[in-house]
Design a protein around this motif. Sequence first.
Motif, mmCIF file in Angstrom:
data_model
loop_
_atom_site.group_PDB
_atom_site.id
_atom_site.type_symbol
_atom_site.label_atom_id
_atom_site.label_comp_id
_atom_site.label_asym_id
_atom_site.label_seq_id
_atom_site.Cartn_x
_atom_site.Cartn_y
_atom_site.Cartn_z
ATOM 1 N N VAL A 48 6.603 0.520 5.707
ATOM 2 C CA VAL A 48 7.297 0.394 4.456
ATOM 3 C C VAL A 48 5.481 0.569 4.165
ATOM 4 O O VAL A 48 4.725 0.899 4.000
ATOM 5 C CB VAL A 48 7.474 -0.770 4.316
ATOM 6 C CG1 VAL A 48 8.315 -1.690 5.314
ATOM 7 C CG2 VAL A 48 6.588 -2.442 4.926
ATOM 8 N N ARG A 49 6.520 1.342 2.916
ATOM 9 C CA ARG A 49 5.545 1.600 2.164
ATOM 10 C C ARG A 49 4.869 0.388 1.364
ATOM 11 O O ARG A 49 5.886 -0.287 0.391
ATOM 12 C CB ARG A 49 6.519 3.015 0.841
ATOM 13 C CG ARG A 49 4.923 3.393 -0.302
ATOM 14 C CD ARG A 49 4.354 4.232 0.340
ATOM 15 N NE ARG A 49 3.021 4.338 -0.468
ATOM 16 C CZ ARG A 49 1.820 4.332 -0.774
ATOM 17 N NH1 ARG A 49 1.878 5.679 0.420
ATOM 18 N NH2 ARG A 49 1.153 5.263 -1.348
ATOM 19 N N ASP A 50 3.878 0.767 -0.045
ATOM 20 C CA ASP A 50 3.128 -0.153 -0.101
ATOM 21 C C ASP A 50 1.826 -0.268 -0.871
ATOM 22 O O ASP A 50 0.967 0.496 -1.009
ATOM 23 C CB ASP A 50 2.204 -1.729 1.462
ATOM 24 C CG ASP A 50 1.862 -2.415 0.405
ATOM 25 O OD1 ASP A 50 1.414 -2.694 -1.117
ATOM 26 O OD2 ASP A 50 1.801 -3.890 1.120
ATOM 27 N N ASP A 51 2.373 0.157 -1.933
ATOM 28 C CA ASP A 51 2.206 0.895 -3.030
ATOM 29 C C ASP A 51 1.003 -0.288 -3.793
ATOM 30 O O ASP A 51 0.225 1.110 -4.440
ATOM 31 C CB ASP A 51 3.270 1.053 -4.691
ATOM 32 C CG ASP A 51 4.319 2.501 -3.993
ATOM 33 O OD1 ASP A 51 3.633 3.365 -2.804
ATOM 34 O OD2 ASP A 51 5.213 2.751 -4.677
ATOM 35 N N ASN A 52 1.514 -1.305 -3.597
ATOM 36 C CA ASN A 52 0.252 -1.978 -4.220
ATOM 37 C C ASN A 52 -0.974 -1.837 -3.195
ATOM 38 O O ASN A 52 -1.698 -1.720 -3.132
ATOM 39 C CB ASN A 52 0.116 -3.296 -3.777
ATOM 40 C CG ASN A 52 1.678 -3.993 -5.065
ATOM 41 O OD1 ASN A 52 2.068 -3.999 -6.214
ATOM 42 N ND2 ASN A 52 1.878 -5.054 -4.035
ATOM 43 N N ARG B 49 2.135 0.687 5.761
ATOM 44 C CA ARG B 49 2.034 -0.950 6.786
ATOM 45 C C ARG B 49 2.964 -1.273 7.597
ATOM 46 O O ARG B 49 3.995 -0.292 7.028
ATOM 47 C CB ARG B 49 1.054 -1.617 6.116
ATOM 48 C CG ARG B 49 2.665 -2.369 4.769
ATOM 49 C CD ARG B 49 0.958 -3.820 4.384
ATOM 50 N NE ARG B 49 2.117 -5.171 3.473
ATOM 51 C CZ ARG B 49 3.208 -5.383 3.400
ATOM 52 N NH1 ARG B 49 3.693 -5.026 5.254
ATOM 53 N NH2 ARG B 49 3.844 -6.405 3.383
ATOM 54 N N SER C 128 5.739 -3.805 8.903
ATOM 55 C CA SER C 128 6.798 -4.636 7.062
ATOM 56 C C SER C 128 6.297 -6.389 8.193
ATOM 57 O O SER C 128 5.834 -5.671 9.738
ATOM 58 C CB SER C 128 8.447 -4.479 7.642
ATOM 59 O OG SER C 128 9.462 -5.882 8.199
ATOM 60 N N SER C 129 6.389 -7.379 7.462
ATOM 61 C CA SER C 129 6.400 -8.162 8.432
ATOM 62 C C SER C 129 6.718 -8.416 9.892
ATOM 63 O O SER C 129 7.207 -9.773 10.248
ATOM 64 C CB SER C 129 6.683 -9.538 7.814
ATOM 65 O OG SER C 129 7.991 -9.791 6.810
#
Lengths: 135, 183
Positions: free
Chosen positions: A28-32, A37, A39-40
């Motif tokens: 998953v894309r984590d822009d933060n 990264r 996914s949970s």
Amino acid sequence: MSQALYKDDASIANEASLWRRIPPRHFVRDDNLGRFRPSSAAFDDPPNGSPMSVVLADLVIASGRVATDMLLGHEGFALASITAAIARSNQQGVARDPLPNEPAHAIEFGRKTKSVKKALANGSEWVVEPPGHSA
Amino acid sequence: MSSVLEPLRKCEGLSDRDWAAGQTTMVVPSRATLVGRAQSRSRSVFPFLNGRLTVESEGPLPVWFRRAVAALDELAQLPTDWDSYGAGAIGHQSILATAELLLGIMRDDTPFPSVVPTNRGTVLLEWHTRGVDLEVEVRGRDRIHASFEDSRDGTQWEAEIGPDLTQLVQSIERLSERDSASS
């Protein structure tokens, strides 16, 4: 086997790296964070109720293999690592569970609430990055 | 806000048997209609689950909906053990409930989420942007688990959500209205 019957193995050091395959659907894309990264959802027990599978990196390396060997037959997958310390700090235990075809196999057991799964995902690092998703 | 969402509860209840036929219809009133602006009725057809998904709405569907249907259709095609650790196939009720939920909570300016399968056969929507981490697991209609964290002000919550989507809608509003450069 009930997960309550497993016992944390103190011979697995807190610094020990636990590797887990991550399927493409769990990148998953984590822009933060500015990166992809896991996914949970990648850090959950299987639906049959058995504990989450990992491999002990030290044992893999000691057997003369490398991280990418863990992905043979799993095209497009990546490999993530968490430390035993991260697992334990989230009320998880770690135990050896060697299998005939994978002597380095281990399990991470314990109740995996949403917050635990998120903590494991946030605490993970790529060992083999997702193909084509490096940035 | 609940009045806007209430009509979604009128969507057809579909079982996995219904889905097996490959022909599915959703009836979705648009927000514009709900606030009193007359709209012509439209019918949109999407390829879905080796069949068709027909969506009847009052007014045009949001532009992101086609992308959502495509993403959900891909999840529906996943075989068992798609994660190599014994994952189950994704349940059709979870997929349809996700489509309905998105229509109920998304705005035109809402960033599109990651649409993620879980090994329990449910759908997980993830937003990690603009300083917000929002994860919404759709287990079925009115069976939703959500967690929210806003790094800007430290707001955190985690909840089981039923028919009342107010808390989720407010969180989506917060995410949508935030300047994307201010993560």
